[in-house]
Structure formats: structure tokens, C-alpha cells
Design a protein around this motif. Structure first.
Motif, PDB file in Angstrom:
ATOM      1  N   UNK A 127       0.859  -1.182   0.000  1.00  0.00           N
ATOM      2  CA  UNK A 127       0.000   0.000   0.000  1.00  0.00           C
ATOM      3  C   UNK A 127       0.901   1.240   0.000  1.00  0.00           C
ATOM      4  N   UNK A 149      -5.944   0.736   9.728  1.00  0.00           N
ATOM      5  CA  UNK A 149      -5.458  -0.045   8.589  1.00  0.00           C
ATOM      6  C   UNK A 149      -6.555  -0.510   7.653  1.00  0.00           C
ATOM      7  N   UNK A 150      -7.770  -0.021   7.845  1.00  0.00           N
ATOM      8  CA  UNK A 150      -8.914  -0.472   7.035  1.00  0.00           C
ATOM      9  C   UNK A 150      -9.672   0.693   6.379  1.00  0.00           C
ATOM     10  N   UNK A 151      -9.072   1.867   6.383  1.00  0.00           N
ATOM     11  CA  UNK A 151      -9.729   2.986   5.712  1.00  0.00           C
ATOM     12  C   UNK A 151     -10.868   3.612   6.489  1.00  0.00           C
ATOM     13  N   UNK A 206      -7.037   7.643   1.868  1.00  0.00           N
ATOM     14  CA  UNK A 206      -6.534   6.814   2.964  1.00  0.00           C
ATOM     15  C   UNK A 206      -5.402   5.954   2.408  1.00  0.00           C
ATOM     16  N   UNK A 260      -3.581   3.758   3.677  1.00  0.00           N
ATOM     17  CA  UNK A 260      -3.465   2.374   4.164  1.00  0.00           C
ATOM     18  C   UNK A 260      -4.209   1.376   3.287  1.00  0.00           C
ATOM     19  N   UNK A 261      -5.136   1.869   2.457  1.00  0.00           N
ATOM     20  CA  UNK A 261      -5.844   0.942   1.555  1.00  0.00           C
ATOM     21  C   UNK A 261      -5.657   1.391   0.108  1.00  0.00           C
ATOM     22  N   UNK A 262      -4.636   2.182  -0.127  1.00  0.00           N
ATOM     23  CA  UNK A 262      -4.401   2.670  -1.491  1.00  0.00           C
ATOM     24  C   UNK A 262      -3.199   1.946  -2.095  1.00  0.00           C
TER      25      UNK A 262
END
Lengths: 155, 323
Positions: free
Chosen positions: A24, A43-45, A60, A62-64
Motif C-alpha cells: 500500500x 489499517x482499514x480505511x 486513505x 493504508x488501503x491505497x
């Protein structure tokens, strides 16, 4: 699943780096480039602690998927000062209003505030609340944060 | 997190061919706000992600006779589109309350539909707006009404090797208003307990009122003080989210209203019928009886908002938020 070359602009500087395709953006920023200003919360947006600006818009990280920033411009909290160590007016307002308690949500919160003010220079309180809805502050110091953003918008 | 390869095709044909080549090992990714989360939660185990980000033409909104929305259009782009706000307000209402700004900047309407969560915010508005979806594979292309697209929670008619390539919405009749309400526990960043979308077309957009203060009164009061002025419903579509295993149309309720004279009593009856038609279930977010009660409340309220938007179009601008 070999590494791929990723080229993008980070805080105004061109970056080229070899990355594994499953990483990510947050992992590349923190673990590869050691830009640790960006935080990982859920960590999950959900919480917005990992918020960075991608071509000026909040995402976000962390989810990109890192490979999707190819050719684009990323701004992290490290990129908000003017280069001589002077804080951004939003950061100054956060300090002035005590809008920081534990500080973990602050980098994301400041970047969401910046994206909001870039788009809407004089937001109402409701627009500020709507704009930072994706940034959770578990110290719940929202009032000071809203006041600080309001103050920054008036400068 | 599971390791995967990340492919970025530059054309739709290339994407379809990769999808064919990798079969079950591949997963399409649009904004990734569902896909990456599902991989992190170990609900998906793809070897290969095929990104639709780099394909030109999938991220556009066009209005030429009908509204065409590319599947890669983000919720933020929908929220910001003045055209959609004015002509297809229910969709704006839903895009505006989905996730956070960070999510809306990235999450796409195509992804929201294809993931087919019963709680998908854009599903009910698209049903109410009479949308169709275009599905393309290497050999075939077909366009179906969105009602036929969803088959169960997380399930759609989309077959392996197919990509949703376009969402089409017909131009509304004159004097049409639409509205969506997301019932949620928090002011933002929540999944809906219920989603209610209504589209209403009237035979006229101006009414004569017996009460001079009528322009400032709630629409329910306006309906009572129409001075021999009758307003008829020319078309209506009522769509419900989280009220059944798939987003659904309340067709019995619609039939009760279509072609009839609008009155407070009739709208009440329509809302009651919609509540009876729904098949809500007990879940973490709400119990069935509560959902049913709220369908009754919200169908009427959304019909009122449609009427308000037709009679007072300048006030369509404010999606109400509960802070």
C-alpha cells in the motif's frame, strides 16, 4: 511477482523506487521511504490517520495500492512546512487552539483540513465537520480542531 | 497481507483479455476501498489484481439525451456534479453520505454496484432513477435494468470475464424530483440501517395556494391548502436498500400512486404499502420491525421531499445532515 519501478512526486521531490506490487502507499511511505509522519490507525480505511494528499485530494493511504500513485503527486505532513522549518498556518492554528492531545490523528487531520481549505476558503462549521468526518480523534478533542480550522480559514 | 501481482491495462480490451487469461486467480480493482480491505480481512485471495484506473473513458459523466456515468467515476465527482444535483438529486444525496471524503475521493460508483452489498448507498437511488447497466465480456455486450443486476447479498448477474462498463440513466420527465435518505446511527461514516429513494414526476410544477404563507410552509401543509388545484402523479419509483436480500423496488406502492391525485392520505397509504412489501431482517444494525416502521416514515418523507424539489427547485441544494 517481481518488484516494479514506481515514479512519483513526494512533497515536491521526484522519487523513484522499486516496490513489491502488493504494497500500500502507506507501507511505501513509512517502511521504504521512512516518512513516518503518516500514521497507521485502523489499517482499514476507517479512521483517517493515514490520510495523505494525492494530487491535492485526500486518500486513505493504508488501503491505497502504491502502484496507483505512478506519475502523481503525493503530499504528506512532512511536506506542509515551507522548507525553512516554518509550520503551515493550519499547523500553527492547531497549536494555538490546543487542537492536539495525543497527536496520533493530527497529521491526517491537518491534511484533511488543508484539502478542505484549498477547495473552500471560508467553510462554515458544518462544512468543516463534514470535511473532517473521515478523521477520527479518539481523544475526542474535536471542538478545538474545528476552532483551529476556522481560525486558519480566516487568515 | 497476501502478496499479489498488480496489472494496469491501458484499454478495456486488454483488461478483458487479462481477466480471461487469469480467470479465478484474478480480481478487478477500481478504487480498492472494498477490494484492499477484503484482502486485508482475508475474505479475498487474488493472485493478480487487474486495475481499471488506467483505462481512458471509464471515468466520465456525459449527458446527451441520457445520463451516462462511467463505472470509474468517484462518489466525490458525483457529489460535486451540478448536473446530477439538479436533475438526479437522489444520486447526489447518496454520494454525499457515503463514507468519508477520503473514501469518496477514491471509491467508484461501479465498485459500489458490483460489490452488491445490501447496504450499497448508490443502489436504491439508481433503482429509483430507472438506471440500466452495461456489461461487457470479450464476446458479448448487454444492457440490463439495474433491478435485474442484483441476485443476493454480494451477488450479481456479472459472470466471470465480464466488466460493468457503463451506468445509463434516462432523462427524467418534466416536473420530476428525486430524493434519497440514508438512515444511520451516526452523522457520517456509517453503513445504512435503511436506504430509501423515491422519484416522483408531477403533472405541473406550480400550484396555487389558498394560504399566502404557503411558500414558506412545509410541503405537507401546502398539500392541504391547494385551492382547487389538483396535482397528479405521472410517474413514481420507490426503491429500498437494506430492506431485502437485494436492493428492491416497492412496486405495489408505486402502482397505488401512479396516475393518482396527490394527497397526504394517499402518500400515507403508499408508504404503508411499501413497508408491507419489504422483507427486512434483524441484523446488527437494526431489527426488522424497526426497519419496517422506518420505511413507512421515510417513504412518505422522501415523496414529500420530491414534491418540495419540484415546487421549490432552488431548495434542492441542501442534503440534510444529522449532526
Amino acid at each position: 511477482m517481481g518488484k516494479q519501478t514506481l515514479s512519483f512526486t513526494l512533497n515536491g521531490e521526484p522519487i523513484q523506487i522499486e516496490v513489491e506490487p502488493h504494497l500500500t502507499l502507506l507501507q511505501v511511505l513509512r517502511d521504504k521511504l521512512e516518512f513516518t509522519g503518516t500514521k497507521e490507525g485502523c489499517g482499514m480505511g476507517e479512521c483517517g490517520a493515514c490520510t495523505v494528499l494525492l494530487n491535492g485530494k485526500t486518500v486513505n493511504s493504508c488501503i491505497f495500492p502504491a502502484l496507483e500513485v505512478e506519475g502523481k503527486s503525493v503530499t504528506t505532513i512532512e511536506g506542509l512546512t515551507d522548507g525553512q522549518g516554518n509550520l503551515h498556518s493550519i499547523q500553527k492554528a492547531f497549536i494555538e487552539y490546543g487542537a492536539i492531545q495525543c497527536g496520533f490523528c493530527t497529521p491526517g487531520m491537518v491534511l484533511s483540513a488543508k484539502a478542505l481549505l484549498d477547495e473552500n476558503t471560508k467553510p462554515t462549521e458544518e462544512e468543516i465537520r463534514h470535511g473532517i468526518a473521515g478523521n477520527l480523534c479518539r481523544c475526542t478533542g474535536y471542538l478545538q480542531i474545528i476552532q483551529a480550522i476556522k481560525e486558519a480559514s480566516e487568515q | 497481507m497476501k502478496k499479489f501481482d498488480y496489472l494496469k491495462p491501458h484499454t478495456l480490451d486488454e483488461a478483458l483479455s487479462l481477466l480471461n487469461q487469469y480467470g479465478n486467480r484474478a480480481q478487478l480493482i477500481a478504487g480498492g476501498t472494498d477490494v484492499i480491505v477484503m484482502i486485508k480481512q482475508k475474505k479475498l485471495f487474488p493472485d493478480v489484481l487487474i486495475s481499471l484506473q488506467g483505462i481512458p473513458g471509464l471515468g466520465q459523466i456525459d449527458y446527451n439525451g441520457m445520463l451516462r456515468i462511467g463505472p470509474m467515476v468517484t462518489h466525490r465527482a458525483i457529489e460535486k456534479s451540478e448536473l446530477i444535483r439538479k436533475e438526479f438529486s437522489a444520486l447526489t444525496d447518496s454520494a454525499d453520505v457515503l463514507g468519508s471524503v477520503q473514501i469518496r475521493n477514491v471509491a467508484t460508483i461501479g465498485g459500489n454496484i458490483v460489490t452488491a452489498a445490501p447496504s450499497a448507498d448508490t443502489a436504491a437511488p439508481l433503482l429509483a432513477l430507472g438506471a440500466q447497466v452495461k456489461l461487457k465480456s470479450m464476446q458479448t455486450e448487454r444492457t440490463i435494468p439495474i433491478e435485474q443486476f442484483f441476485t443476493g447479498p454480494g451477488e450479481t448477474v456479472l459472470e466471470k470475464g465480464q466488466i460493468l462498463t457503463e451506468i445509463l440513466i434516462p432523462k427524467p420527465l418534466p416536473n420530476t424530483g428525486s430524493a434519497y435518505w440514508k438512515l444511520q446511527r451516526r452523522g457520517a461514516l456509517d453503513l445504512p440501517i435503511l436506504g430509501v429513494a423515491v422519484l416522483l414526476s408531477l403533472d405541473k410544477a406550480t400550484v396555487t395556494c389558498s394560504d399566502l404563507l404557503c411558500t414558506a410552509s412545509p410541503i405537507s401543509t401546502v398539500l392541504h391548502s391547494l385551492e382547487g388545484d389538483e396535482v397528479f402523479c405521472k410517474e413514481v419509483r420507490i426503491a429500498l436498500g437494506v430492506a431485502a436480500p437485494t436492493p428492491m423496488r416497492a412496486t405495489k406502492a408505486e402502482n397505488l400512486l401512479r396516475g393518482k391525485k396527490i394527497s397526504d392520505e394517499l402518500l400515507k397509504e403508499v408508504a404503508e404499502t411499501a413497508a408491507k412489501e419489504a422483507q427486512p431482517r434483524d441484523s446488527l444494525r437494526g431489527e426488522a420491525w424497526y426497519r419496517r416502521d422506518m420505511i413507512e416514515v421515510l417513504v412518505k418523507r422522501m415523496a414529500m421531499r420530491c414534491i418540495e424539489r419540484i415546487l421549490r427547485p432552488e431548495e434542492t441544494i441542501f442534503p440534510v445532515r444529522l449532526w
